[in-house]
Design a protein around this motif. Structure first.
Motif, PDB file in Angstrom:
ATOM      1  N   UNK A  87       8.218  -4.758 -15.869  1.00 48.44           N
ATOM      2  CA  UNK A  87       7.418  -5.364 -16.937  1.00 48.44           C
ATOM      3  C   UNK A  87       7.429  -4.519 -18.211  1.00 48.44           C
ATOM      4  N   UNK A  88       7.785  -3.255 -18.078  1.00 46.50           N
ATOM      5  CA  UNK A  88       7.769  -2.368 -19.246  1.00 46.50           C
ATOM      6  C   UNK A  88       8.960  -2.680 -20.147  1.00 46.50           C
ATOM      7  N   UNK A  89       8.794  -2.487 -21.452  1.00 41.88           N
ATOM      8  CA  UNK A  89       9.862  -2.842 -22.401  1.00 41.88           C
ATOM      9  C   UNK A  89      11.106  -1.983 -22.222  1.00 41.88           C
ATOM     10  N   UNK A  90      12.255  -2.612 -22.429  1.00 41.02           N
ATOM     11  CA  UNK A  90      13.532  -1.906 -22.361  1.00 41.02           C
ATOM     12  C   UNK A  90      13.892  -1.422 -23.757  1.00 41.02           C
ATOM     13  N   UNK A  91      14.234  -0.144 -23.857  1.00 38.79           N
ATOM     14  CA  UNK A  91      14.614   0.457 -25.131  1.00 38.79           C
ATOM     15  C   UNK A  91      15.884   1.269 -24.952  1.00 38.79           C
TER      16      UNK A  91
END
Length: 271
Positions: A87-91
């Motif tokens: 669920x955490x953003x991909x960077x």
């Protein structure tokens, strides 16, 4: 400064103890932009589902980790809640893709290659859970290991296991199938390595390559068994990639395998 350590399993006290290690912090000038601690899987601070009463406590722990004066970069192990992790953003971070957990906490995604403190680092998380894959004997199952993975709706089986005192893992609560890499992830990793001429400084994994398994595993090695599918894939990488160091966790021991490969647990090793 660049250092690495083994499994944390969501133990904040243990993490603080490792971070405060005298050798790791002897320079007394830590900076999260300049100092990085690599974790070889089973980070464990992303474990509870959002609807769990302990979820908020877990978030507060991550906030506390965010106050530490270092960056923590981890590969996933087999004890992570992958549904929450994803669920955490991909960077993009230091040349590869990560899940951004906090300003100084990143999950190194499988098959990515990073440039950290001047070192090229290939990351490939994942591992099979030994307590569910049939490797343990019946005696061990009764004493130390799980009966397997139980569906959360299977009340009858759960009741019988609890009554018998047998530990079990619950699908989507204490076990996730994403612990094992997919063929697509493996294919991507090989292509990415080829794009870097099959040469990196460091390989960071949770599982061991098959060549090292006899030194760390309690279980007989059955070549070709599904439980060793990832180790065999990592063995292919070991054979074809030119690297200086391979660090892995999973086996809860500290041992130098050979001149390049090392399994770690509670120690902090400066690279």
């Amino acid at each position: 400064m660049l250092a690495w350590t083994g499994d944390l399993h969501g133990d904040l006290f243990d993490l603080r103890k490792r971070v405060e290690n005298v050798e790791f912090f002897k320079d007394n000038g830590l900076d999260m932009e300049e100092d990085c601690l690599l974790v070889a899987g089973d980070f464990g601070f992303i474990w509870f589902n959002e609807d769990n009463s302990l979820y908020e406590r877990q978030q507060k722990q991550l906030d506390e980790i965010a106050e530490l004066p270092i960056t923590i970069a981890f590969v996933d192990g087999n004890h992570e809640n992958f549904h929450e992790l994803f669920k955490y953003p991909i960077e993009k971070w230091n040349g590869g893709k990560v899940h951004r957990i906090r300003k100084n906490i990143v999950h190194l995604m499988r098959g990515e290659i990073f440039n950290i403190q001047g070192k090229s680092i290939f990351a490939f998380g994942g591992a099979p859970s030994h307590d569910i894959n049939g490797l343990a004997t019946n005696k061990q199952l009764r004493k130390n290991y799980a009966a397997g993975v139980v569906d959360p709706s299977d009340d009858e089986t759960i009741f019988e296991l609890v009554r018998a005192g047998i530990f079990y893992r619950t699908k989507g609560i204490g076990w996730w199938k994403e612990e094992m890499p997919t063929p697509a992830e493996m294919g991507y990793a090989l292509k990415n390595l080829e794009a870097h001429d099959n040469k990196v400084d460091i390989i960071l994994t949770h599982e061991a390559p098959i060549q090292d398994l006899h030194r760390v595993s309690k279980y007989a090695i059955d070549i070709g068994a599904d439980c060793h599918r990832l180790s065999e894939f990592l063995g292919e990488i070991k054979n074809k990639v030119d690297y200086k160091h391979w660090f892995f966790g999973h086996y809860h021991m500290n041992c130098q395998i050979d001149n390049t490969d090392e399994v770690g647990y509670w120690n902090v090793h400066i690279i």
